[in-house]
Structures are given as C-alpha cells and as structure tokens.
Design a protein around this motif. Structure first.
Motif, PDB file in Angstrom:
ATOM      1  N   ALA A   4       2.146  -0.828   1.787  1.00 33.77           N
ATOM      2  CA  ALA A   4       1.780  -0.731   3.207  1.00 33.77           C
ATOM      3  C   ALA A   4       1.266  -2.073   3.722  1.00 33.77           C
ATOM      4  O   ALA A   4       1.645  -2.516   4.817  1.00 33.77           O
ATOM      5  N   SER A   5       0.404  -2.726   2.958  1.00 36.25           N
ATOM      6  CA  SER A   5      -0.106  -4.047   3.356  1.00 36.25           C
ATOM      7  C   SER A   5       1.018  -5.066   3.434  1.00 36.25           C
ATOM      8  O   SER A   5       1.083  -5.859   4.366  1.00 36.25           O
ATOM      9  N   ALA A   6       1.886  -5.038   2.443  1.00 37.80           N
ATOM     10  CA  ALA A   6       3.013  -5.968   2.440  1.00 37.80           C
ATOM     11  C   ALA A   6       3.912  -5.732   3.644  1.00 37.80           C
ATOM     12  O   ALA A   6       4.401  -6.685   4.258  1.00 37.80           O
ATOM     13  N   ALA A   7       4.109  -4.471   4.008  1.00 40.41           N
ATOM     14  CA  ALA A   7       4.958  -4.147   5.167  1.00 40.41           C
ATOM     15  C   ALA A   7       4.325  -4.643   6.458  1.00 40.41           C
ATOM     16  O   ALA A   7       5.008  -5.228   7.311  1.00 40.41           O
ATOM     17  N   VAL A   8       3.014  -4.436   6.615  1.00 35.12           N
ATOM     18  CA  VAL A   8       2.319  -4.912   7.819  1.00 35.12           C
ATOM     19  C   VAL A   8       2.348  -6.441   7.874  1.00 35.12           C
ATOM     20  O   VAL A   8       2.639  -7.031   8.914  1.00 35.12           O
ATOM     21  N   GLY A   9       2.040  -7.066   6.754  1.00 37.13           N
ATOM     22  CA  GLY A   9       2.061  -8.531   6.704  1.00 37.13           C
ATOM     23  C   GLY A   9       3.441  -9.094   6.972  1.00 37.13           C
ATOM     24  O   GLY A   9       3.594 -10.062   7.719  1.00 37.13           O
ATOM     25  N   GLY A  10       4.454  -8.488   6.370  1.00 35.32           N
ATOM     26  CA  GLY A  10       5.821  -8.940   6.602  1.00 35.32           C
ATOM     27  C   GLY A  10       6.247  -8.752   8.047  1.00 35.32           C
ATOM     28  O   GLY A  10       6.856  -9.642   8.651  1.00 35.32           O
ATOM     29  N   ALA A  11       5.901  -7.595   8.625  1.00 35.57           N
ATOM     30  CA  ALA A  11       6.254  -7.339  10.021  1.00 35.57           C
ATOM     31  C   ALA A  11       5.571  -8.335  10.951  1.00 35.57           C
ATOM     32  O   ALA A  11       6.216  -8.910  11.839  1.00 35.57           O
ATOM     33  N   THR A  70      -6.873  -9.486   1.839  1.00 39.59           N
ATOM     34  CA  THR A  70      -7.346  -8.201   1.318  1.00 39.59           C
ATOM     35  C   THR A  70      -6.407  -7.595   0.286  1.00 39.59           C
ATOM     36  O   THR A  70      -6.759  -6.614  -0.355  1.00 39.59           O
ATOM     37  N   GLY A  71      -5.245  -8.180   0.135  1.00 41.14           N
ATOM     38  CA  GLY A  71      -4.303  -7.695  -0.876  1.00 41.14           C
ATOM     39  C   GLY A  71      -4.473  -8.481  -2.150  1.00 41.14           C
ATOM     40  O   GLY A  71      -5.448  -9.220  -2.341  1.00 41.14           O
ATOM     41  N   SER A  72      -3.543  -8.303  -3.020  1.00 40.09           N
ATOM     42  CA  SER A  72      -3.516  -9.079  -4.260  1.00 40.09           C
ATOM     43  C   SER A  72      -2.269  -9.955  -4.216  1.00 40.09           C
ATOM     44  O   SER A  72      -1.313  -9.727  -4.954  1.00 40.09           O
ATOM     45  N   PRO A  73      -2.290 -10.939  -3.315  1.00 32.51           N
ATOM     46  CA  PRO A  73      -1.077 -11.731  -3.119  1.00 32.51           C
ATOM     47  C   PRO A  73      -0.860 -12.717  -4.256  1.00 32.51           C
ATOM     48  O   PRO A  73      -1.787 -13.088  -4.966  1.00 32.51           O
ATOM     49  N   GLY A  74       0.358 -13.139  -4.367  1.00 30.24           N
ATOM     50  CA  GLY A  74       0.673 -14.202  -5.303  1.00 30.24           C
ATOM     51  C   GLY A  74       0.305 -15.540  -4.689  1.00 30.24           C
ATOM     52  O   GLY A  74      -0.043 -15.641  -3.510  1.00 30.24           O
ATOM     53  N   THR A  75       0.391 -16.549  -5.503  1.00 23.22           N
ATOM     54  CA  THR A  75       0.070 -17.902  -5.052  1.00 23.22           C
ATOM     55  C   THR A  75       0.964 -18.336  -3.894  1.00 23.22           C
ATOM     56  O   THR A  75       0.498 -18.991  -2.962  1.00 23.22           O
ATOM     57  N   ALA A  76       2.226 -17.953  -3.940  1.00 22.15           N
ATOM     58  CA  ALA A  76       3.156 -18.344  -2.871  1.00 22.15           C
ATOM     59  C   ALA A  76       2.711 -17.774  -1.535  1.00 22.15           C
ATOM     60  O   ALA A  76       2.730 -18.483  -0.512  1.00 22.15           O
ATOM     61  N   LEU A 137       7.318 -16.926   3.888  1.00 19.12           N
ATOM     62  CA  LEU A 137       6.218 -15.973   3.751  1.00 19.12           C
ATOM     63  C   LEU A 137       6.693 -14.544   4.007  1.00 19.12           C
ATOM     64  O   LEU A 137       6.354 -13.629   3.251  1.00 19.12           O
ATOM     65  N   GLY A 138       7.474 -14.355   5.045  1.00 18.18           N
ATOM     66  CA  GLY A 138       8.000 -13.018   5.335  1.00 18.18           C
ATOM     67  C   GLY A 138       8.823 -12.481   4.182  1.00 18.18           C
ATOM     68  O   GLY A 138       8.688 -11.308   3.809  1.00 18.18           O
ATOM     69  N   CYS A 139       9.638 -13.337   3.607  1.00 22.30           N
ATOM     70  CA  CYS A 139      10.454 -12.914   2.440  1.00 22.30           C
ATOM     71  C   CYS A 139       9.585 -12.583   1.240  1.00 22.30           C
ATOM     72  O   CYS A 139       9.816 -11.573   0.560  1.00 22.30           O
ATOM     73  N   VAL A 140       8.553 -13.396   0.997  1.00 19.20           N
ATOM     74  CA  VAL A 140       7.643 -13.151  -0.115  1.00 19.20           C
ATOM     75  C   VAL A 140       6.905 -11.818   0.078  1.00 19.20           C
ATOM     76  O   VAL A 140       6.784 -11.013  -0.847  1.00 19.20           O
ATOM     77  N   LEU A 141       6.416 -11.586   1.275  1.00 28.20           N
ATOM     78  CA  LEU A 141       5.660 -10.361   1.551  1.00 28.20           C
ATOM     79  C   LEU A 141       6.568  -9.127   1.466  1.00 28.20           C
ATOM     80  O   LEU A 141       6.141  -8.072   0.996  1.00 28.20           O
ATOM     81  N   GLN A 142       7.794  -9.247   1.930  1.00 32.58           N
ATOM     82  CA  GLN A 142       8.711  -8.104   1.875  1.00 32.58           C
ATOM     83  C   GLN A 142       9.113  -7.798   0.446  1.00 32.58           C
ATOM     84  O   GLN A 142       9.394  -6.634   0.113  1.00 32.58           O
ATOM     85  N   ALA A 143       9.116  -8.808  -0.402  1.00 31.97           N
ATOM     86  CA  ALA A 143       9.484  -8.590  -1.803  1.00 31.97           C
ATOM     87  C   ALA A 143       8.319  -7.998  -2.618  1.00 31.97           C
ATOM     88  O   ALA A 143       8.533  -7.487  -3.716  1.00 31.97           O
TER      89      ALA A 143
END
Length: 144
Positions: A4-11, A70-76, A137-143
C-alpha cells in the motif's frame, strides 16, 4: 515497504513526474508560439503556472518523503527521493529568484535580449535531473 505504501509513493511520484513533463516540457515552450502571446504575457502566465506547479510539487514531495521515510525502502528509493527533493529545493530557493528578477525587468519594459540569463538553462538542466530521478524512483517504488 508494504504494497500500500509503495503504491501511494509510486502514484505520487508518477503524478509529480507527469506534471513536470506536461508543464516544463510541453506548456512552457508552446505558450510562446501561440498567436498573440507576447513575451510579457508569456512571462506573466509562466510565473503563475510555475508558482502553482512548484507548490503542488512541494506537496507531492512531502507525500513521497513520508512514504519513503515510514517504509522500509531500499537505498535506491532513499537516494532517488533525496535527489528529487533537493533538486526541487534548489529550483525554488536558488534558481527561481534570479528568474523572477529577470522577468520583473522584462515586465517593466526591459528588452529581453538586452541581458541574457543562464538561470533558465540551469532550471531546465535541473528539470531533466528531476525527471530522471522521478522516473527511476517511480519504477523502484512500483517494484517494491
């Protein structure tokens, strides 16, 4: 990062990207080609449009920053978010003030060819960096 976070961030990232592409690379150059649009009119429109764009960009940047923080994002994701946000801050705080001063002079009657400014070129170069970082960033978040 949860889906859900990745979807919001990607959007939010792709909306931000779309706005920058539509305004900076489509509307901005085309308005000066429209019949009857003089340089002062185009500058006046451009100032209003870019002020609004930058305000919306700031809101979208906050959304993306919050999602990534607030997520657990990767370095990218962290690095690309930082690049996009820093570029936006530089554009608003460093590059736009000289552009505004120049457009003030032109709007007050100065010949635009009298004093050329590199600030516009810096703004465009930063827009390219921002577009590339938002796309990645959008591609990273969507993945995620």
């Amino acid at each position: 990062m949860n889906s859900a976070s990745a979807a919001v961030g990607g959007a939010a990232t792709f909306v931000w990207l779309g706005m920058v592409l539509a305004i900076s690379f489509l509307e901005a150059p085309l308005k000066f080609r429209a019949p009857g649009v003089t340089i002062p009119i185009g500058l006046g429109i451009g100032r209003l449009v870019f002020r609004a764009l930058n305000a919306v960009e700031a809101v979208l940047a906050v959304v993306v920053i919050v999602v990534v923080a607030t997520g657990s994002p990767g370095t990218a994701a962290v690095a690309l978010t930082a690049v996009a946000a820093v570029v936006l801050v530089i554009q608003i705080a460093v590059v736009r003030p000289p552009l505004n001063r120049r457009s003030d002079r032109v709007l007050s009657g100065e010949d635009p060819a009298r004093h050329r400014s590199r600030a516009h070129l810096y703004y465009v170069a930063l827009e390219i960096v921002k577009v590339l970082s938002l796309l990645a960033l959008g591609c990273v978040l969507q993945a995620a």
